[in-house]
Scaffold this motif. Structure first.
Motif, PDB file in Angstrom:
ATOM      1  N   PRO A 279       4.019 -51.755  61.379  1.00  0.00           N
ATOM      2  CA  PRO A 279       4.763 -51.136  61.628  1.00  0.00           C
ATOM      3  C   PRO A 279       5.993 -51.607  62.703  1.00  0.00           C
ATOM      4  O   PRO A 279       5.901 -52.761  63.598  1.00  0.00           O
ATOM      5  CB  PRO A 279       3.938 -50.233  62.196  1.00  0.00           C
TER       6      PRO A 279
ATOM      7  N   ASP B  52       2.727 -45.714  59.631  1.00  0.00           N
ATOM      8  CA  ASP B  52       1.597 -45.099  58.905  1.00  0.00           C
ATOM      9  C   ASP B  52       1.227 -46.890  57.952  1.00  0.00           C
ATOM     10  O   ASP B  52       1.300 -46.849  56.288  1.00  0.00           O
ATOM     11  CB  ASP B  52       2.023 -44.346  57.840  1.00  0.00           C
ATOM     12  N   ARG B  53       1.891 -47.632  58.435  1.00  0.00           N
ATOM     13  CA  ARG B  53       2.379 -49.084  57.356  1.00  0.00           C
ATOM     14  C   ARG B  53       3.263 -49.106  56.234  1.00  0.00           C
ATOM     15  O   ARG B  53       3.024 -50.323  55.083  1.00  0.00           O
ATOM     16  CB  ARG B  53       1.521 -49.799  57.304  1.00  0.00           C
ATOM     17  N   THR B  54       3.948 -47.552  55.944  1.00  0.00           N
ATOM     18  CA  THR B  54       4.925 -48.547  54.533  1.00  0.00           C
ATOM     19  C   THR B  54       6.298 -47.912  54.520  1.00  0.00           C
ATOM     20  O   THR B  54       6.648 -47.936  55.527  1.00  0.00           O
ATOM     21  CB  THR B  54       4.311 -46.518  53.792  1.00  0.00           C
ATOM     22  N   PHE B  55       6.663 -48.035  53.387  1.00  0.00           N
ATOM     23  CA  PHE B  55       7.918 -47.526  53.491  1.00  0.00           C
ATOM     24  C   PHE B  55       8.563 -47.868  52.026  1.00  0.00           C
ATOM     25  O   PHE B  55       7.441 -48.017  51.314  1.00  0.00           O
ATOM     26  CB  PHE B  55       8.516 -49.478  54.181  1.00  0.00           C
ATOM     27  N   ILE B  56       9.609 -47.733  52.136  1.00  0.00           N
ATOM     28  CA  ILE B  56      10.492 -47.072  50.664  1.00  0.00           C
ATOM     29  C   ILE B  56      11.769 -47.608  50.709  1.00  0.00           C
ATOM     30  O   ILE B  56      12.738 -47.112  51.674  1.00  0.00           O
ATOM     31  CB  ILE B  56      10.322 -45.352  50.655  1.00  0.00           C
TER      32      ILE B  56
ATOM     33  N   PRO C  69       8.619 -50.237  58.180  1.00  0.00           N
ATOM     34  CA  PRO C  69       7.355 -49.515  58.096  1.00  0.00           C
ATOM     35  C   PRO C  69       7.585 -47.757  58.919  1.00  0.00           C
ATOM     36  O   PRO C  69       7.642 -48.818  60.223  1.00  0.00           O
ATOM     37  CB  PRO C  69       6.696 -50.662  57.811  1.00  0.00           C
TER      38      PRO C  69
ATOM     39  N   ARG D 209       8.098 -50.046  46.935  1.00  0.00           N
ATOM     40  CA  ARG D 209       7.712 -49.314  47.858  1.00  0.00           C
ATOM     41  C   ARG D 209       6.764 -50.156  48.635  1.00  0.00           C
ATOM     42  O   ARG D 209       6.185 -50.991  47.983  1.00  0.00           O
ATOM     43  CB  ARG D 209       6.293 -48.359  47.315  1.00  0.00           C
ATOM     44  N   GLY D 210       6.205 -50.300  49.995  1.00  0.00           N
ATOM     45  CA  GLY D 210       5.563 -51.254  50.218  1.00  0.00           C
ATOM     46  C   GLY D 210       3.979 -50.442  50.856  1.00  0.00           C
ATOM     47  O   GLY D 210       4.682 -49.077  51.841  1.00  0.00           O
ATOM     48  N   LYS D 211       2.863 -50.563  50.798  1.00  0.00           N
ATOM     49  CA  LYS D 211       2.047 -50.372  52.199  1.00  0.00           C
ATOM     50  C   LYS D 211       1.489 -51.639  53.047  1.00  0.00           C
ATOM     51  O   LYS D 211       1.541 -52.870  52.695  1.00  0.00           O
ATOM     52  CB  LYS D 211       1.143 -49.366  51.514  1.00  0.00           C
ATOM     53  N   ASP D 212       0.814 -51.405  54.011  1.00  0.00           N
ATOM     54  CA  ASP D 212      -0.197 -52.283  54.840  1.00  0.00           C
ATOM     55  C   ASP D 212       0.824 -53.203  55.677  1.00  0.00           C
ATOM     56  O   ASP D 212       0.073 -54.690  55.828  1.00  0.00           O
ATOM     57  CB  ASP D 212      -0.940 -52.758  53.503  1.00  0.00           C
ATOM     58  N   PHE D 213       2.412 -52.975  55.653  1.00  0.00           N
ATOM     59  CA  PHE D 213       3.195 -53.800  56.308  1.00  0.00           C
ATOM     60  C   PHE D 213       3.004 -53.325  58.263  1.00  0.00           C
ATOM     61  O   PHE D 213       2.657 -52.431  58.482  1.00  0.00           O
ATOM     62  CB  PHE D 213       4.250 -53.891  56.372  1.00  0.00           C
TER      63      PHE D 213
END
Length: 88
Positions: free
Chosen positions: A14, A38-42, A35, A8-12
């Motif tokens: 979009p 919301d700037r997140t990915f899984i 992403p 999981r990542g955040k603040d990437f």
């Protein structure tokens, strides 16, 4: 080994494709994560059956951001008695 793990990542940025690799070990081919607003990915990474165990570093690369790393540990699956089904 032989397991799919979730990353999981955040603040990437979009919409910017994020490629995941790790070292040491073999990175199985996978499409980049993208992403959302919301700037997140899984994303998922496959630990190949015959790959090595031990510590690794996962690196996320892509346009619009500097490479990002995190630590990850690959361990052998749990041992089970011969008359039971093993799960990871």
């Amino acid at each position: 080994p032989g397991f799919v793990t979730s990353v999981r990542g955040k603040d990437f940025p979009p919409g910017a494709p994020v490629r995941l690799t790790w070292k040491p070990g073999i990175t199985a081919a996978a499409p980049p994560a993208v992403p959302g607003a919301d700037r997140t990915f899984i994303a998922q990474l496959l630990v190949l059956v015959k790959d090595r165990t031990g510590p690794r570093t996962i690196t996320a690369t892509g346009p619009g951001f500097s490479p990002v790393t995190t630590r990850f540990l690959v361990v052998d699956g749990t041992m089970v008695p011969p008359d039971e089904v093993g799960r990871r």
